[in-house]
Design a protein around this motif. Structure first.
Motif, PDB file in Angstrom:
ATOM      1  N   THR A   1       0.757  -1.249  -0.141  1.00  0.00           N
ATOM      2  CA  THR A   1      -0.063  -0.037   0.120  1.00  0.00           C
ATOM      3  C   THR A   1       1.200   1.326  -0.139  1.00  0.00           C
TER       4      THR A   1
ATOM      5  N   LYS B   1       0.506   3.705  -3.152  1.00  0.00           N
ATOM      6  CA  LYS B   1       0.058   4.928  -3.124  1.00  0.00           C
ATOM      7  C   LYS B   1       1.111   6.054  -2.800  1.00  0.00           C
TER       8      LYS B   1
ATOM      9  N   ARG C   1     -14.487   4.655   8.751  1.00  0.00           N
ATOM     10  CA  ARG C   1     -13.415   3.946   8.649  1.00  0.00           C
ATOM     11  C   ARG C   1     -12.407   3.338   9.679  1.00  0.00           C
TER      12      ARG C   1
ATOM     13  N   SER D   1     -11.604   2.847   1.137  1.00  0.00           N
ATOM     14  CA  SER D   1     -11.195   1.823   0.331  1.00  0.00           C
ATOM     15  C   SER D   1     -12.406   0.956   0.510  1.00  0.00           C
TER      16      SER D   1
END
Length: 515
Positions: free
Chosen positions: A238, A242, A355, A391
């Motif tokens: 990740t 990103k 989240r 996400s």
């Protein structure tokens, strides 16, 4: 600045994504509840439910998994939704797709039998007493590509918007020599990959699939055949994909693992992989412990003085927005604007808390009423914009006349509350127990019932706090009532009892009396 912090404990790994110093996302993974999504198993059919065209499958992970007939038949639409793409490339074996249309009329008993061994993949985590959701449409994901062993489709992710890049990748995967009936998907990271890297990964994925098939044939009972990458590897990938600035961890073995994983991708992105060495615990140093405590509370204060209330029921999560301590101005326009400001703040915080708490399923947000439709649209646009960074897949409907916004959020693992808490043994999760007056009335009714049943030698045992309440309120009445009916009543306490429990015993036989 964006960074990932990893806190490693003996039974738990905590992943925190910080954006400019603020906690943006959180994952708490414990050994007893490690993530199963993506894992491939040899399972055994234990029960077929004809009425809902489904079956339970033993995968040796506690609760049996669940599979529906739509996850057994080849399903193009589900692949498109899962990988956010359209299959724009013509399939190499169109007969398979035509066949699937005919299979829609099939009954599950034609496909599965009790005790039959099956190859399945977890697509949804087990939550509470619900087992994992399974599929026979297996997909093996790499960094750049996804192999579809049972489907001939080939396509490119919608997130790759550059037309020339899309065309290059479509031509490339069309030219790959793949075994019959196997497909490939190009993921977003493909844009930065060379042809050699894609060929190497496709070869690795085929090798992985062959290993899964070999292990399936060798095994004789439900077992894990292939495990999806763990949280540590996902964190590194990740951070690279990103373009994060840093990944920081407080465990040396994990630090070595992360450095080794990063070496392979060093040329793609300059990522700082660092070991945290301060004496202050890493999550305290970056203020994450306080944020986690805040995310476990029912009430969340907003900067303007408003607050949010989070409540969970079996069917949904409700979020109530309140004006709280915010100061309203005198004119109606100023009041309306103040309420809009609170709702705007609430929108940002709701998206963030969903989240952090990992709340899934149906969610109802009750915003403060606003007169102007324009202001309602402003708030709705703000929450939609804030949820884009999530996400998990989210669907948001419009705002009703009462200021209610309905949304759904993909439920991919247990919520933070489910991971950290268990239901209270006192209230069994309801949040309430009967008050002392209610218990005293129940005791009175039970006493009268026992005396009517010719029980005249009685001992009442209750919690000390109930006994204390009775001493000041009802003991004399209960004792006199017993004496009036030629019965004797004595009082005892047991601090091991539930506050709402009490028992009557016969002082002659010593037996507990059923009421």
């Amino acid at each position: 600045m964006e960074e990932i912090l990893l806190n490693i404990e003996s039974k738990e790994i905590r992943y925190a994504h910080l954006r400019h110093g603020q906690l943006h996302d959180l994952i708490v993974e414990r050994k007893k509840s490690r993530q199963l999504t993506g894992n491939v198993y040899r399972g055994k059919v234990t029960n077929i439910l004809h009425n809902i065209q489904s079956a339970f499958i033993d995968i040796n992970e506690g609760e049996n998994g669940f599979i529906h007939i739509s996850d057994i038949l080849e399903n193009t639409q589900k692949f498109q939704e899962m990988f956010d793409m359209d299959f724009e490339v013509v399939e190499t074996q169109p007969t398979r797709t035509n066949k699937s249309k005919k299979e829609k009329d099939q009954d599950i008993s034609q496909l599965l039998k009790n005790d039959q061994p099956v190859l399945v993949q977890v697509v949804k985590e087990p939550i509470g007493t619900k087992g994992a959701r399974l599929t026979s449409n297996v997909s093996i994901a790499g960094r750049y590509l996804v192999l579809l062993p049972n489907s001939p489709h080939r396509g490119v992710s919608r997130k790759i918007e550059d037309r020339s890049a899309r065309e290059r990748l479509k031509k490339l995967i069309r030219s790959f020599e793949m075994p019959m009936d196997m497909g490939l998907i190009c993921r977003t990271a493909c844009v930065n990959a060379t042809t050699e890297m894609l060929v190497d990964e496709a070869t690795d994925l085929l090798r992985t699939w062959q290993s899964i098939v070999d292990n399936f044939e060798k095994s004789s009972r439900p077992t894990l055949l292939y495990a999806e990458s763990d949280l540590i590897k996902r964190a590194v990938m990740t951070a690279i994909d990103k373009k994060f600035d840093r990944i920081l961890m407080d465990d040396y073995a994990t630090y070595q693992t992360c450095k080794k994983l990063y070496e392979k991708y060093r040329n793609e992105h300059l990522l700082k992989v660092e070991m945290y060495r301060d004496k202050t615990p890493i999550f305290e140093r970056f203020n994450i412990e306080k944020e986690i405590e805040r995310a476990l509370k029912r009430k969340i204060w907003l900067p303007s003085g408003g607050y949010l209330f989070f409540d969970r029921t079996e069917a949904m999560t409700t979020i109530d927005v309140n004006s709280g301590r915010s100061s309203h101005q005198s004119s109606s326009n100023d009041v309306e604007e103040a309420l809009v400001r609170i709702n705007m703040e609430a929108s940002e915080e709701i998206a963030r808390q969903l989240r952090l708490r990992n709340i899934g399923g149906l969610i109802i947000c009750d915003f403060i009423d606003m007169r102007s439709r324009k202001n309602q649209r402003r708030v709705l646009d703000r929450i939609k914009e804030a949820m884009k960074e999530d996400s998990a897949k989210c669907t948001i409907l419009g705002m009703s006349e009462f200021g209610l916004v309905e949304m759904t959020r993909q439920r991919n693992r247990e919520s933070l509350v489910q991971t950290v808490f268990v239901s209270c043994p006192y209230c069994t999760g309801s949040g309430t127990i009967k008050n002392f007056e209610s218990i005293s009335l129940e005791i009175e009714r039970a006493l009268k019932k026992l005396i009517n049943q010719q029980q005249f030698a009685l001992e009442l045992i209750c919690h000390p706090e109930i006994d204390h309440y009775l001493h000041h309120q009802d003991k004399d009445y209960l004792r006199k009532y017993a004496e009036k009916n030629q019965a004797q009543l004595v009082f005892s306490t047991n601090d091991g009892l539930h506050l709402n429990d009490f028992h009557f015993y016969s002082t002659t036989s010593g037996n507990r009396l059923e009421m």
